[in-house]
Design an enzyme around this catalytic site. Sequence first.
Site, short mmCIF file in Angstrom:
data_model
loop_
_atom_site.label_atom_id
_atom_site.label_comp_id
_atom_site.label_asym_id
_atom_site.label_seq_id
_atom_site.Cartn_x
_atom_site.Cartn_y
_atom_site.Cartn_z
N ASP A 40 0.70 -1.21 0.05
CA ASP A 40 -0.03 0.06 0.03
C ASP A 40 0.75 1.17 -0.04
OD1 ASP A 40 -2.65 -1.19 0.16
OD2 ASP A 40 -1.92 -2.17 2.01
N HIS A 71 -0.39 -1.25 -4.72
CA HIS A 71 -1.55 -0.26 -4.68
C HIS A 71 -1.28 1.15 -4.47
CE1 HIS A 71 -5.66 0.37 -2.37
NE2 HIS A 71 -5.63 1.12 -3.41
N MET A 73 -2.15 4.66 -3.64
CA MET A 73 -3.06 5.66 -3.40
C MET A 73 -2.39 7.00 -3.21
SD MET A 73 -4.66 3.20 -0.31
CE MET A 73 -3.05 2.15 -0.38
N GLY A 147 -6.76 4.20 3.42
CA GLY A 147 -5.96 4.99 4.23
C GLY A 147 -5.24 4.43 5.47
N PHE A 148 -5.83 3.25 6.04
CA PHE A 148 -5.34 2.82 7.10
C PHE A 148 -5.92 1.27 7.07
CE2 PHE A 148 -6.43 7.19 8.08
CZ PHE A 148 -5.21 7.63 8.58
N GLY A 149 -5.03 0.51 7.70
CA GLY A 149 -5.35 -0.96 7.79
C GLY A 149 -6.20 -1.28 9.02
N GLY A 181 -9.53 -4.40 2.22
CA GLY A 181 -10.10 -3.74 3.41
C GLY A 181 -11.12 -4.56 4.03
N GLY A 182 -10.79 -4.72 5.35
CA GLY A 182 -11.33 -5.46 6.41
C GLY A 182 -11.72 -6.94 6.02
N GLY A 202 -4.38 -7.45 5.61
CA GLY A 202 -3.25 -6.97 6.45
C GLY A 202 -3.46 -7.15 7.78
C1 DX5 Z 1 -6.37 0.32 2.96
C2 DX5 Z 1 -5.29 -0.57 2.17
C3 DX5 Z 1 -5.41 -1.95 2.49
C4 DX5 Z 1 -5.14 -2.47 3.78
C5 DX5 Z 1 -5.91 -3.32 4.21
O1 DX5 Z 1 -6.01 1.73 2.93
O2 DX5 Z 1 -5.46 -0.35 0.93
O3 DX5 Z 1 -4.46 -2.56 1.47
O4 DX5 Z 1 -3.71 -2.79 4.30
O5 DX5 Z 1 -5.61 -3.73 5.50
P1 DX5 Z 1 -6.65 -4.48 6.26
O6 DX5 Z 1 -6.82 -5.70 5.85
O7 DX5 Z 1 -6.22 -4.29 7.73
O8 DX5 Z 1 -8.12 -3.88 6.29
ZN ZN Z 2 -4.46 -1.88 -0.58
#
Ligand code: DX5
Ligand code: ZN
Length: 226
Positions: A40, A71, A73, A147-149, A181-182, A202
């Site tokens: 990411d 990926h 962003m 933006g965040f895991g 995500g999630g 993640g």
């Molecule tokens: C979200 C990222 C994801 C993130 C997923 O901004 O694009 O790739 O790492 O993390 P999890 O699996 O913890 O939601």
């Molecule tokens: Zn990602």
Amino acid sequence: MTSMPNGIRIAPSVLSIDLARLADQVARALDGGAEWLHVDVMDGRFVPNITFGANMIAALRKMTDKPIDAHLMVVEPEHYIEPFAAAGASVFTFHPEATVHVQRQLEAAKKRGMLAGLALNPGTPLTYAEEVIGDLDLLLIMTVNPGFGGQSYLPASTDKISRARSLLTAHRSQAFLEVDGGITTQTIGAAHQAGADTFVAGHAVFASGDPAREVRDLRRRCLVTV
Ligand code: DX5
Ligand code: ZN
């Protein structure tokens, strides 16, 4: 379910790794059978967080021959195509709002030998992908706002994944359909049943204490929904 040309792959996101243990944690995820590694890349502008650049791709490339799934962003992803290809990225996925010339960047990524992907935020319509569907090697449906895991899977995503699968089928596209995500053992089944074939995870993998087991569990959950 409509046709699924690609089988299943699990792509652990290095975002959730304790960087002091990067090599060890990557090795454990690969031991569990992870097919891809997801990276990411955040620039603090497209999303409110800053993470990695091409140097992370280069570091991972020394650890494995598996595909590295970048990926982006970031705003103006076009500036990253060359350095990411040179560092050894395999997939180059960006968001359509981030560049004026989406189709040109897809083509440019492919010319540099990477697979070209487009990522859609929860509020971004599928029509963005439809316009360039013939150019896509991968369509990424964001199942959280990026933006965040460690965020929770948005339930409305499941219907969007189904519509994305129908769109790919209607256009006879062989593109990977990725979700990000999630994704956990609780949510992966719904995403898979809706038609996703590539699963980023993640927090679920790297906060689990046993990345190899978690990768295996995620795959198992997919297989019981076939
Ligand atoms: C979200 C990222 C994801 C993130 C997923 O901004 O694009 O790739 O790492 O993390 P999890 O699996 O913890 O939601
Ligand atoms: Zn990602």
